[in-house]
Scaffold this motif. Sequence first.
Motif, PDB file in Angstrom:
ATOM      1  N   GLN A   3       0.829  -1.202   0.000  1.00  0.00           N
ATOM      2  CA  GLN A   3       0.000   0.000   0.000  1.00  0.00           C
ATOM      3  C   GLN A   3       0.867   1.257   0.000  1.00  0.00           C
ATOM      4  N   ASP A   7       0.981   4.252  -2.825  1.00  0.00           N
ATOM      5  CA  ASP A   7       0.782   5.668  -2.516  1.00  0.00           C
ATOM      6  C   ASP A   7       1.947   6.506  -3.026  1.00  0.00           C
ATOM      7  N   ARG A  11       1.760   9.507  -5.750  1.00  0.00           N
ATOM      8  CA  ARG A  11       2.288  10.838  -5.399  1.00  0.00           C
ATOM      9  C   ARG A  11       3.310  11.301  -6.434  1.00  0.00           C
TER      10      ARG A  11
END
Length: 300
Positions: A3, A7, A11
């Motif tokens: 996870q 992310d 980003r």
Amino acid sequence: MRQATGDGTVRAALLFLAPALAVIGVFFFLPVAAAFVLSFTDFDIYALADAGNARFVGLRNYVALVRHPLFWKALGNTLYFVFAGGPLTVAVSLGAALLVSSRLVRFKALFRTVFFAPVVTTLVAVALVWRYLYDTRYGLFNGLLGFFGLDPIDWLGDPDWAMPAIILLAVWKNFGYNMIIFMAGLAAIPETLYEAARIDGAGPWRQFRHVTLPMLAPTFLFVGVVTMIGYFQLFAEPYVMTQGGPLQSTVSVVYLMYEEGFKWWNMGYAAAVAFVLFVIILAGTVLQLRLQKAGMEGTG
């Protein structure tokens, strides 16, 4: 752990996209939004000096537009240009692509260059040459008509012939771009389909009708939409060749918008013209997409 990695990837993607999105937002979406707001005001040359002089007028610009006879004249001229020039451009482009892609033709690179040259040629220079071609006394076209015993035509001075003259120029100027797209579409058609058609006894015409045209359907859609959008924005050709004349026979919607905005400084009214044209182009695009989808479902 997975996870966190996801992310971080999102980003990083947003960071790379942010500059481009910011530029698009500032230089595209913000002006469009400003123009939309402008279309509900009486923004004019006085408002340029002091924005406080602009007043909110609601739909008054749009109401005045639909009541203006010149708008309907310009819309009729634009539709004439789109529905006559668009299919003609697509047909000439396809013919040129078939010619250049044919195995019987030599010097293909030369033909591609010659056909594509008008696309990258400055319109002003092209217009000067074509004005000589359209000259009533010394022009090439009237020379050809005289050779066949026909009377000369005042191409740019006769209201009945001015728009066909503009269309002919536009077709010559633009068909090379679509030709390149059609050539790519033709190159993507598997040769095995033609071999199968020949084995079944199909001649050149039936191969063209039952193999080439169906396989070029997505290309036709793209070329049709792009050509229609471009032709709805007719401006440069009448601006350079006829200044909208004679008798407003070559005034287009964009030409009307230009005159209202930059000649008479009715910027709010000109913005309303722009958004009406946007709605017309959007409706035309959606119609083409739906017709294409219906055609594919009917074929399937």
